[in-house]
Design a protein around this motif. Structure first.
Motif, PDB file in Angstrom:
ATOM      1  N   ASN A   1       0.872  -1.181   0.000  1.00 16.51           N
ATOM      2  CA  ASN A   1       0.000   0.000   0.000  1.00 16.51           C
ATOM      3  C   ASN A   1       0.900   1.219   0.000  1.00 16.51           C
ATOM      4  OD1 ASN A   1       0.949  -0.277   2.575  1.00 16.51           O
ATOM      5  ND2 ASN A   1      -0.992  -1.025   3.383  1.00 16.51           N
ATOM      6  N   PHE A   2       0.691   2.078  -0.966  1.00 15.90           N
ATOM      7  CA  PHE A   2       1.616   3.183  -1.197  1.00 15.90           C
ATOM      8  C   PHE A   2       1.279   4.353  -0.266  1.00 15.90           C
ATOM      9  CE2 PHE A   2       4.811   5.239  -3.489  1.00 15.90           C
ATOM     10  CZ  PHE A   2       4.418   6.509  -3.843  1.00 15.90           C
ATOM     11  N   ASP A   3       2.170   4.671   0.645  1.00 14.17           N
ATOM     12  CA  ASP A   3       1.857   5.711   1.643  1.00 14.17           C
ATOM     13  C   ASP A   3       2.100   7.125   1.143  1.00 14.17           C
ATOM     14  OD1 ASP A   3       2.587   4.231   4.913  1.00 14.17           O
ATOM     15  OD2 ASP A   3       1.073   3.884   3.387  1.00 14.17           O
ATOM     16  N   GLY A   4       2.675   7.225  -0.056  1.00 12.76           N
ATOM     17  CA  GLY A   4       2.898   8.589  -0.566  1.00 12.76           C
ATOM     18  C   GLY A   4       4.223   9.148  -0.093  1.00 12.76           C
ATOM     19  N   HIS A   5       4.360  10.449  -0.192  1.00 14.25           N
ATOM     20  CA  HIS A   5       5.682  11.059  -0.061  1.00 14.25           C
ATOM     21  C   HIS A   5       5.735  11.975   1.166  1.00 14.25           C
ATOM     22  CE1 HIS A   5       9.420  12.513  -2.100  1.00 14.25           C
ATOM     23  NE2 HIS A   5       9.273  13.400  -1.137  1.00 14.25           N
ATOM     24  N   HIS A   6       6.549  11.578   2.156  1.00 17.59           N
ATOM     25  CA  HIS A   6       6.763  12.500   3.273  1.00 17.59           C
ATOM     26  C   HIS A   6       7.789  13.531   2.835  1.00 17.59           C
ATOM     27  CE1 HIS A   6       4.753   9.905   6.156  1.00 17.59           C
ATOM     28  NE2 HIS A   6       5.334   8.907   5.557  1.00 17.59           N
ATOM     29  N   GLN A   7       7.552  14.771   3.157  1.00 14.78           N
ATOM     30  CA  GLN A   7       8.559  15.762   2.789  1.00 14.78           C
ATOM     31  C   GLN A   7       9.045  16.491   4.026  1.00 14.78           C
ATOM     32  OE1 GLN A   7       6.462  17.787  -0.403  1.00 14.78           O
ATOM     33  NE2 GLN A   7       8.192  17.218  -1.737  1.00 14.78           N
ATOM     34  N   PHE A   8      10.292  16.875   4.013  1.00 14.94           N
ATOM     35  CA  PHE A   8      10.845  17.622   5.138  1.00 14.94           C
ATOM     36  C   PHE A   8      11.230  19.001   4.680  1.00 14.94           C
ATOM     37  CE2 PHE A   8      11.060  14.511   8.405  1.00 14.94           C
ATOM     38  CZ  PHE A   8      10.979  13.324   7.707  1.00 14.94           C
ATOM     39  N   GLU A   9      10.828  19.956   5.451  1.00 14.88           N
ATOM     40  CA  GLU A   9      11.217  21.318   5.131  1.00 14.88           C
ATOM     41  C   GLU A   9      12.738  21.430   5.290  1.00 14.88           C
ATOM     42  OE1 GLU A   9       8.131  23.829   6.748  1.00 14.88           O
ATOM     43  OE2 GLU A   9       9.817  25.147   7.326  1.00 14.88           O
ATOM     44  N   GLU A  10      13.383  21.853   4.251  1.00 13.75           N
ATOM     45  CA  GLU A  10      14.827  22.053   4.360  1.00 13.75           C
ATOM     46  C   GLU A  10      15.087  23.112   5.422  1.00 13.75           C
ATOM     47  OE1 GLU A  10      16.422  19.633   1.110  1.00 13.75           O
ATOM     48  OE2 GLU A  10      17.438  20.875   2.591  1.00 13.75           O
ATOM     49  N   ILE A  11      16.184  23.012   6.121  1.00 12.06           N
ATOM     50  CA  ILE A  11      16.574  24.065   7.069  1.00 12.06           C
ATOM     51  C   ILE A  11      17.696  24.845   6.391  1.00 12.06           C
ATOM     52  CG2 ILE A  11      17.397  24.545   9.398  1.00 12.06           C
ATOM     53  CD1 ILE A  11      16.487  21.808  10.241  1.00 12.06           C
ATOM     54  N   THR A  12      17.574  26.155   6.372  1.00  9.79           N
ATOM     55  CA  THR A  12      18.596  26.956   5.673  1.00  9.79           C
ATOM     56  C   THR A  12      19.940  26.796   6.387  1.00  9.79           C
ATOM     57  OG1 THR A  12      18.110  28.832   7.078  1.00  9.79           O
ATOM     58  CG2 THR A  12      16.904  28.693   4.982  1.00  9.79           C
ATOM     59  N   ALA A  13      20.982  27.041   5.639  1.00  5.16           N
ATOM     60  CA  ALA A  13      22.349  26.899   6.186  1.00  5.16           C
ATOM     61  C   ALA A  13      22.531  27.769   7.423  1.00  5.16           C
ATOM     62  CB  ALA A  13      23.366  27.273   5.112  1.00  5.16           C
ATOM     63  N   GLU A  14      21.961  28.986   7.362  1.00  7.49           N
ATOM     64  CA  GLU A  14      22.189  29.848   8.537  1.00  7.49           C
ATOM     65  C   GLU A  14      21.420  29.337   9.751  1.00  7.49           C
ATOM     66  OE1 GLU A  14      21.012  30.582   5.468  1.00  7.49           O
ATOM     67  OE2 GLU A  14      20.580  32.707   5.447  1.00  7.49           O
ATOM     68  N   ASP A  15      20.337  28.589   9.506  1.00  2.88           N
ATOM     69  CA  ASP A  15      19.591  28.056  10.650  1.00  2.88           C
ATOM     70  C   ASP A  15      20.126  26.687  11.090  1.00  2.88           C
ATOM     71  OD1 ASP A  15      16.414  29.363   9.420  1.00  2.88           O
ATOM     72  OD2 ASP A  15      18.051  30.276  10.596  1.00  2.88           O
ATOM     73  N   ASP A  16      21.092  26.180  10.336  1.00  6.42           N
ATOM     74  CA  ASP A  16      21.626  24.856  10.695  1.00  6.42           C
ATOM     75  C   ASP A  16      23.147  24.856  10.603  1.00  6.42           C
ATOM     76  OD1 ASP A  16      20.966  21.414   9.527  1.00  6.42           O
ATOM     77  OD2 ASP A  16      21.671  22.240  11.460  1.00  6.42           O
ATOM     78  N   PRO A  17      23.770  25.783  11.319  1.00 12.14           N
ATOM     79  CA  PRO A  17      25.237  25.843  11.270  1.00 12.14           C
ATOM     80  C   PRO A  17      25.868  24.555  11.824  1.00 12.14           C
ATOM     81  CG  PRO A  17      24.424  27.144  13.106  1.00 12.14           C
ATOM     82  CD  PRO A  17      23.211  26.721  12.328  1.00 12.14           C
ATOM     83  N   PRO A  18      27.089  24.245  11.414  1.00  7.30           N
ATOM     84  CA  PRO A  18      27.740  23.032  11.929  1.00  7.30           C
ATOM     85  C   PRO A  18      27.808  23.038  13.448  1.00  7.30           C
ATOM     86  CG  PRO A  18      29.019  23.986  10.138  1.00  7.30           C
ATOM     87  CD  PRO A  18      27.933  24.979  10.473  1.00  7.30           C
ATOM     88  N   ILE A  19      27.748  21.857  14.032  1.00  2.39           N
ATOM     89  CA  ILE A  19      28.011  21.716  15.476  1.00  2.39           C
ATOM     90  C   ILE A  19      29.372  21.047  15.558  1.00  2.39           C
ATOM     91  CG2 ILE A  19      27.282  20.613  17.632  1.00  2.39           C
ATOM     92  CD1 ILE A  19      24.395  20.709  16.569  1.00  2.39           C
ATOM     93  N   GLY A  20      30.370  21.795  15.953  1.00  2.57           N
ATOM     94  CA  GLY A  20      31.742  21.286  15.809  1.00  2.57           C
ATOM     95  C   GLY A  20      31.968  21.079  14.320  1.00  2.57           C
ATOM     96  N   LYS A  21      32.326  19.870  13.909  1.00  2.00           N
ATOM     97  CA  LYS A  21      32.508  19.605  12.484  1.00  2.00           C
ATOM     98  C   LYS A  21      31.224  19.101  11.810  1.00  2.00           C
ATOM     99  CE  LYS A  21      37.448  18.363  12.356  1.00  2.00           C
ATOM    100  NZ  LYS A  21      38.389  17.241  12.072  1.00  2.00           N
ATOM    101  N   LEU A  22      30.226  18.738  12.593  1.00  2.00           N
ATOM    102  CA  LEU A  22      29.047  18.047  12.047  1.00  2.00           C
ATOM    103  C   LEU A  22      28.261  18.971  11.118  1.00  2.00           C
ATOM    104  CD1 LEU A  22      29.900  16.102  14.254  1.00  2.00           C
ATOM    105  CD2 LEU A  22      27.494  15.800  14.844  1.00  2.00           C
ATOM    106  N   LYS A  23      28.002  18.479   9.917  1.00  2.00           N
ATOM    107  CA  LYS A  23      27.299  19.271   8.907  1.00  2.00           C
ATOM    108  C   LYS A  23      25.802  18.963   8.926  1.00  2.00           C
ATOM    109  CE  LYS A  23      31.370  19.096   5.875  1.00  2.00           C
ATOM    110  NZ  LYS A  23      31.959  18.342   4.731  1.00  2.00           N
TER     111      LYS A  23
END
Ligand SMILES: N[C@@H](CSCCS(N)(=O)=O)C(=O)O
Ligand SMILES: [Mn+2]
Ligand SMILES: [Mn+2]
Ligand SMILES: [Mn+2]
Length: 308
Positions: A48-70
């Motif tokens: 049974n096809f559940d369709g497409h979950h989508q995630f709102e992208e988070i802009t780069a400025e709202d998701d800066p690296p934590i240490g090295k983690l991208k």
């Protein structure tokens, strides 16, 4: 990063599969559009096809690296959601098949499996160990780290964004096959934690049949534990699966990859499957088509197609 969740019914009675395509990557979409659902339906899996979950992208400025983690917040958000979806389907007796997309997703899929099956074991097929911590990673790419989060390794302390990941994976419940590109820090981690790994050297030395049997003996000696198979297509030789993000020469043959899937299906213990790192944006059309076809074939083999 993306995931398509293909959920099966009870694997013994070949019940329903439902597909959720998640995220922005094209990989999972190519697998579904290559006809995987119809192929599985043709194997008596109901879909049974559940369709497409989508995630709102988070802009780069709202998701800066934590240490090295991208992209830490985006990765964490998607994985936490995938964990809930996989857990939900698993608890309904379905067999979640997650089509990636980035192998960081395994933080979610395996968290979901362990929430439903606390005594599950993980068979990780990959050229890479994906066990770097925030302290050992050089690249900061979280697809090189999911196992360290799942095991709650010390190098990942105080990263609140990932506090939802329970350290539910024990070092004697994971085994690797196909390793051939492991960072120095990862080698230390594997040794310090006594994690069993069958590199391509062992595959050459003992043959895939013996390696799979030894791997299962290690994590599932009585063949009575649920198995989560997490298959990164870069475990295969690039001549077999060229369209992937981190190809490494000297990988598994087409048949070795399929043998692993068939042997795990044969145990009757499979409860969840990931098919990861198909990335159609990296190669010519023919290579993409080849990689997608191989990915679909591996999923079918893991769900019983090739056994007589
Ligand atoms: N060890 C390297 C490569 S990790 C490759 C990740 S994957 N999922 O196997 O493609 C790193 O940490 O960046
Ligand atoms: Mn990746
Ligand atoms: Mn991987
Ligand atoms: Mn890999």
């Amino acid at each position: 990063m993306a995931a398509s969740d293909v959920h099966s019914g009870d694997s013994n009675t070949k019940n329903a599969l439902s597909v959720d395509k998640v995220g922005v990557d094209e990989g999972p979409i190519h697998l579904v559009e290559a006809g995987l659902i119809d192929q599985l339906t043709g194997m008596d899996w109901k879909v049974n096809f559940d369709g497409h979950h989508q995630f709102e992208e988070i802009t780069a400025e709202d998701d800066p690296p934590i240490g090295k983690l991208k992209n830490p917040r985006f990765v964490s958000r998607v994985c936490e959601s995938v964990a809930k979806v996989v857990e939900g389907h698993a608890k309904k007796g379905e067999l979640p098949v997650t089509l990636g997309g980035d192998h960081s997703l395994a933080m979610g899929t395996i968290s979901g499996t362990l929430a439903a099956y606390p005594d599950a074991c993980v068979i990780w097929i990959d050229a890479h160990a994906d066990i770097n911590t925030a302290e050992t990673t050089d690249s900061g790419n979280i697809h090189g780290m999911p196992v360290s989060f799942l095991m709650g390794l010390n190098g990942n302390n105080n990263i609140p964004e990932f506090s939802w990941v329970k350290p539910a994976l024990k070092s004697n419940r994971i085994v690797y096959i196909g390793l051939r590109d492991v960072d120095a820090g990862e080698k230390r981690i594997l040794k310090e934690n006594g994690i069993r790994a069958f590199s391509m050297h062992e595959v050459d030395k003992y043959g895939i049949g013996k390696v799979v049997e030894s791997a299962l003996d290690h994590v599932n000696p009585n063949r009575d534990r649920p198995i989560h198979l997490s298959f990164d297509v870069d475990a295969l030789d690039p001549s077999v699966a060229p369209s992937t993000g981190t190809p490494v020469r000297g990988g598994l043959t087409f048949r070795e990859g399929h043998y692993i899937c068939e042997a795990i299906w044969e145990t009757g213990c499979l409860v969840a499957l990931d098919l990861m790192e198909v990335n159609p944006s990296l190669a010519d059309a023919a290579s993409v088509q080849q990689t997608v076809a191989v990915g679909c074939s591996l999923v079918r083999a893991a769900l019983g197609e090739t056994l007589l």
